[in-house]
Design an enzyme around this catalytic site. Sequence first.
Site, PDB file in Angstrom:
ATOM      1  N   ASP A 452      53.019   7.478 -38.300  1.00 62.11           N
ATOM      2  CA  ASP A 452      55.103   7.104 -38.747  1.00 62.11           C
ATOM      3  C   ASP A 452      54.950   5.346 -38.216  1.00 62.11           C
ATOM      4  OD1 ASP A 452      57.278   7.888 -38.968  1.00 62.11           O
ATOM      5  OD2 ASP A 452      56.747   9.653 -38.261  1.00 62.11           O
ATOM      6  N   ASP A 521      63.410  11.300 -44.991  1.00 59.81           N
ATOM      7  CA  ASP A 521      63.330  12.314 -44.180  1.00 59.81           C
ATOM      8  C   ASP A 521      64.569  13.559 -44.495  1.00 59.81           C
ATOM      9  OD1 ASP A 521      61.997  12.432 -42.534  1.00 59.81           O
ATOM     10  OD2 ASP A 521      63.037  11.572 -40.714  1.00 59.81           O
TER      11      ASP A 521
HETATM   12  C1  GLA Z   1      59.581  11.393 -38.806  1.00 66.75           C
HETATM   13  C2  GLA Z   1      59.061  11.638 -39.579  1.00 66.75           C
HETATM   14  C3  GLA Z   1      59.954  13.139 -40.104  1.00 66.75           C
HETATM   15  C4  GLA Z   1      58.608  13.818 -38.392  1.00 66.75           C
HETATM   16  C5  GLA Z   1      59.355  12.911 -37.043  1.00 66.75           C
HETATM   17  C6  GLA Z   1      58.246  13.505 -36.482  1.00 66.75           C
HETATM   18  O1  GLA Z   1      61.108  12.051 -38.490  1.00 66.75           O
HETATM   19  O2  GLA Z   1      59.506  11.073 -40.711  1.00 66.75           O
HETATM   20  O3  GLA Z   1      58.965  13.464 -41.517  1.00 66.75           O
HETATM   21  O4  GLA Z   1      57.716  13.488 -38.401  1.00 66.75           O
HETATM   22  O5  GLA Z   1      58.912  11.880 -37.656  1.00 66.75           O
HETATM   23  O6  GLA Z   1      59.487  12.474 -35.162  1.00 66.75           O
END
Ligand code: GLA
Length: 697
Positions: A452, A521
Amino acid sequence: MPIHTTSDGWVLETQATGYALGLNQAGLLVHRYWGPRLLDPDDYPRAPDSAGWASFNNPAQLTPEEYPGYEDMKFVEPCLKVTFGDGVRDVVLRFAGAEVHEADGPELRIQLRDQAYPFRLTLHYRVHAAYDLIERWVTATNDGDTPLQIERIWSAQWHLPPGDAYRLSHLTGRHMNEFSLRREPLTHGVKVLESRRITTSHHHSPWFAVDRGHADEDAGEVWFGALAWSGNWKLAAEVTDFGSTRVNLGLNDWDFAWRLAPGESFVAPSSYSGYSYEGFGGASRRLHDFVRDTLLPHGKTLHKVLYNSWEATEFDVDEPSQIHLAELAAALGVELFVMDDGWFHGRNHDRAGLGDWWPDARKFPNGLQPLIDRVNALGMEFGIWIEPEMVNPDSDLYRAHPDWVIHFPTRARTEGRNQLILNVARADVQEYLIEKLDRLLSDHNIAFIKWDMNRNVSEPGWPDAPSDPRELWVRYVQGLYHIWGTLRERHPQVIWQSCSGGGGRADLAILRLADQIWVSDNTEPATRLGIQEGFSQLFPANTMEAWVTDMGASYLSPAFRFHVSMCGVLGIGGHLARWSAAQRTEAARWIALYKEIRPIVQLGDCYRLRSPQMHPYSALQYVSKDRAEGVLFVFRTHLQGPAVLPPIYLRGLDPDARYEVEGIPGARSGRAWMHAGLSIPLNDFASSARRIRRAAG
Ligand code: GLA
């Protein structure tokens, strides 16, 4: 032979297309042709001569150069801008030779040399014949004994046939709403799309499609392309005063400088472009095949159905609760259990922990092994979330190395989600991350990593940079590739997913490291339809991780939610402990069906039948490569009643073979399904998934 040398230049041929370039009378390297393949290499137009227009438009302004440098009276966008050691800011490149390397692609290499300085540029053209794609990039070399500075170095200028008006298709968006497809006329001037965020960005994608305004999904001429780069990039589509249209693609020159020391070379990233006479669908399918066949580390490996705990537990992870979720997931038929954020040292919320990549002793007193053992015993593989480039000021790492972050010493360090960015251009930072993550992977049976990256850059300083600190923009991305590439080499079995708060780092270069992309997301299924459609312009379905979560569960049926996610790599991200027994039984049924159809979805040809961004009643179809099987997905969101639903016309079938479509009695010819269509009645917020099978005999 894909590369021909003709009397005034070269012709690059793919299965269906031709691309010609050559030297004109003035000795300039110019563009000649890009379109359908012609019968004979001599059929391609001659190199256009340089002509001027009064004193205000020198020939330099009007010549369709393949790779113009900034020199002469040239006011079109140049691809290259250089300042030599003595301060001269004008680069005069002329043809110095060409070589064809058959074994290497095949590849045409053209050398251009500056007329006064020991500076050399190699233009690379690699032909990917089966995909109708040409890969272009450049290498700049300083053969002298004084450094010079590069201020712009784009990968390619792509010329459209002159004299026509064109339309640009591109993707735009933001966090939670990535990949919106836009189509707009290109008018005189320069249309710029770019990232200045140090990642590819949620906001624009380094992809384009250009047509004459009337191509559709199935037919019409489309010129398209993409840049393989995961940092700052720029697309500048210019329509000149004399009606010549060209699309420039490359590294962003904004705040960029590169000191090229004596003897050194700089290699710009690859730009891939193609031509399709089968509309936007044809363009996408060429890219999909190319990505699957040549870029992805695990190629055409079928991806597993995963469960991810993020939307269920957020930071509240520990051994018993994860084991409980894993047991529930295994019972559904899930094959890969992924623990998201919250597992590492001090990570109880988003204000602490990033940088300290070892298990939190309170949440996992016996380490991760008992959880992994349990997950494996349940018949699933284990995956985990990391965000290597980031650090929270509240972490052991930052307390030990506050100088490791991107910053200007005299300025505040602006935080995003309470975190700062580690300068992965630095060798010591690279070593730290490789060591910590290698240990994590070596000590545990980890099959999947979600990588990420949850903020964009600010105060882009590099106080003790060994060279020009503005090299950060490129060296950061090179550092990222080095860390990721080293880990991938040491742990080749691991499947990686690229995530950046959703789809913030989705591009062709990251797909050399990661097999999958976390698209957004936003997992609300109705919104997701449009996001996925945009994503599919460029990326194949086997790279599109899509979870069924609890978003939309109060107003959308499980069928609708599953169908949306089944259009990519199905995953589950809901709070399973809160799902009823009946919900779990239904989920298990959808997962079982997905496992049957996934080879068609993940590896087949994708046909966008009706756009969800344009129509509340939309459809998408996948067809296996041998055209024996397919799957049709149809969705209706809100359509004002009384509504007459249009027929759905299938695509990609053998017209002369007979097919059955699930739920519709009788076999009909492919021709009939494709031209007479079929009707799928649906109420608001309903969906349908139908299998298509070639009838026996
Ligand atoms: C980002 C990712 C999510 C999750 C969060 C965790 O927003 O896109 O899917 O993994 O971080 O903090």
